[in-house]
Design a protein around this motif. Structure first.
Motif, PDB file in Angstrom:
ATOM      1  N   ILE A 127       0.832  -1.204   0.000  1.00 54.74           N
ATOM      2  CA  ILE A 127       0.000   0.000   0.000  1.00 54.74           C
ATOM      3  C   ILE A 127       0.865   1.251   0.000  1.00 54.74           C
ATOM      4  O   ILE A 127       0.550   2.248  -0.670  1.00 54.74           O
TER       5      ILE A 127
ATOM      6  N   LEU B  23       1.993   1.709  -3.562  1.00 53.09           N
ATOM      7  CA  LEU B  23       0.887   2.172  -4.400  1.00 53.09           C
ATOM      8  C   LEU B  23       0.618   3.652  -4.183  1.00 53.09           C
ATOM      9  O   LEU B  23       0.328   4.392  -5.132  1.00 53.09           O
ATOM     10  N   SER B  24       0.728   4.109  -2.942  1.00 52.69           N
ATOM     11  CA  SER B  24       0.423   5.505  -2.626  1.00 52.69           C
ATOM     12  C   SER B  24       1.410   6.470  -3.273  1.00 52.69           C
ATOM     13  O   SER B  24       1.087   7.632  -3.504  1.00 52.69           O
TER      14      SER B  24
ATOM     15  N   ALA C 198       3.258   5.611  -6.219  1.00 57.61           N
ATOM     16  CA  ALA C 198       3.621   5.168  -7.563  1.00 57.61           C
ATOM     17  C   ALA C 198       3.066   6.043  -8.680  1.00 57.61           C
ATOM     18  O   ALA C 198       3.633   6.091  -9.777  1.00 57.61           O
TER      19      ALA C 198
ATOM     20  N   SER D  60      -5.103   3.855  -8.641  1.00 55.11           N
ATOM     21  CA  SER D  60      -5.189   3.178  -7.344  1.00 55.11           C
ATOM     22  C   SER D  60      -6.623   2.876  -6.929  1.00 55.11           C
ATOM     23  O   SER D  60      -6.851   2.368  -5.833  1.00 55.11           O
TER      24      SER D  60
ATOM     25  N   PHE E 266      -6.942  -2.295  -7.750  1.00 55.49           N
ATOM     26  CA  PHE E 266      -5.617  -2.909  -7.847  1.00 55.49           C
ATOM     27  C   PHE E 266      -5.690  -4.335  -7.337  1.00 55.49           C
ATOM     28  O   PHE E 266      -6.625  -4.721  -6.635  1.00 55.49           O
TER      29      PHE E 266
ATOM     30  N   PHE F 153      -3.129  -7.432  -5.574  1.00 54.11           N
ATOM     31  CA  PHE F 153      -1.836  -7.778  -4.974  1.00 54.11           C
ATOM     32  C   PHE F 153      -1.521  -9.222  -5.313  1.00 54.11           C
ATOM     33  O   PHE F 153      -2.270 -10.130  -4.962  1.00 54.11           O
TER      34      PHE F 153
ATOM     35  N   THR G 223      -4.325  -2.226 -11.611  1.00 55.55           N
ATOM     36  CA  THR G 223      -2.902  -2.073 -11.296  1.00 55.55           C
ATOM     37  C   THR G 223      -2.422  -3.317 -10.561  1.00 55.55           C
ATOM     38  O   THR G 223      -3.075  -3.793  -9.628  1.00 55.55           O
TER      39      THR G 223
ATOM     40  N   ILE H  32       0.421  -5.368  -8.275  1.00 56.72           N
ATOM     41  CA  ILE H  32       1.449  -5.126  -7.258  1.00 56.72           C
ATOM     42  C   ILE H  32       2.123  -6.454  -6.926  1.00 56.72           C
ATOM     43  O   ILE H  32       1.452  -7.447  -6.640  1.00 56.72           O
TER      44      ILE H  32
ATOM     45  N   LEU I  60       5.289  -2.492  -9.351  1.00 62.34           N
ATOM     46  CA  LEU I  60       3.907  -2.186  -9.705  1.00 62.34           C
ATOM     47  C   LEU I  60       3.836  -2.010 -11.221  1.00 62.34           C
ATOM     48  O   LEU I  60       4.727  -1.410 -11.825  1.00 62.34           O
TER      49      LEU I  60
END
Length: 275
Positions: free
Chosen positions: A121, A124-125, A127, A131, A134, A136, A160, A162, A226
């Motif tokens: 996370i 992601l915040s 990148a 968002s 997404f 994982f 997205t 991750i 990512l």
């Protein structure tokens, strides 16, 4: 004799790098419980000492979780509170703890999260990739063939993506991502988050792969990769068709496999054979 009120299993997030990234509540919980179940007690002791926590530790890792979980549940049922931590970040996110949490819940024990850092996370915040949706994927397979197959299966994913990756495989994985997603798919390497040498590099896959291959410093530390989701509907359809074709041709003649894959995915039959 009255039966004891069960204790609480606290799932406590710890810092992923910077030790100040822990909540006051997490520290209070770690000090107050009867026992801390830690992925690696040797790794956790310095952090706990830094926080002034002297609660007894018990190792709980992937090799002993089945054996240890029931013993911890028994203690919880006797009224003791227990905290679960991993080496870094939020437990159960590519870390042990699932079996303990499941066993505790099955026994009627309250499980309470104490939120905090999570590398996925955090990456992601920072990148700059979409968002709102997404997925994982954790760690990819270590062997190249299996890794490429997994990436090819994700080529049509519109969310997205991750991933966690080992630093000694990150360059090879970026090459595999180029093969699966194409050179121009946007990607980000978030490395050593919250630590002294934190870097967040965002470029099309071909450029990012070349940059990482040429700089050994980018092949060190904790890595999160990512990748932007597939934005083109036709591209996503073709990627899904090719994935199905690859699976079907293992059991069927190529012409029949292509016909079925085209029918299921909607992708043009001739395009499924690739270049």
């Amino acid at each position: 004799m009255d039966q004891a009120t069960p204790g609480t299993l606290h799932v406590v997030a710890t810092p992923i790098g910077n030790r100040d990234d822990i909540s006051a509540r997490a520290v209070q919980v770690l000090r107050s419980v009867a026992l801390i179940a830690a992925e690696d007690t040797r790794h956790s002791r310095p952090l706990l000492a830094h926080l002034g926590v002297d609660t007894p530790l018990k190792a709980l890792h992937e090799h002993n979780e089945d054996a240890i979980a029931q013993a911890l549940v028994e203690r919880l049922l006797q009224g003791e509170d227990v905290a679960l931590i991993s080496d870094a970040g939020t437990p159960l996110v590519s870390d042990p703890g699932y079996r303990l949490v499941r066993a505790a819940r099955a026994a009627g024990v309250r499980v309470s999260p104490v939120p905090g850092a999570c590398a996925a996370i955090a990456a992601l915040s920072a990148a700059g990739l979409p968002s709102d949706r997404f997925v994982f994927e954790g760690f990819l397979p270590a062997k190249r063939g299996a890794r490429r197959s997994r990436l090819e299966a994700l080529a049509a994913e519109t969310r997205t993506l991750i991933f966690y990756e080992s630093p000694h495989r990150v360059a090879e994985t970026l090459d595999d991502m180029r093969a699966a997603f194409g050179d121009e798919r946007e990607a980000v390497l978030a490395r050593e988050l919250t630590k002294l040498f934190e870097t967040v590099l965002g470029e099309p896959l071909a450029a990012l792969a070349a940059r990482v291959a040429a700089d050994s410093d980018q092949q060190r530390g904790e890595c999160v990769l990512l990748v932007a989701g597939c934005a083109d509907a036709a591209e996503a359809q073709l990627a899904e068709g090719r994935r199905l074709f690859a699976l079907l041709r293992e059991e069927l003649p190529p012409s029949k496999a292509a016909r079925l894959a085209s029918s299921i995915s909607g992708a043009p039959r001739k395009a499924l054979y690739g270049d």
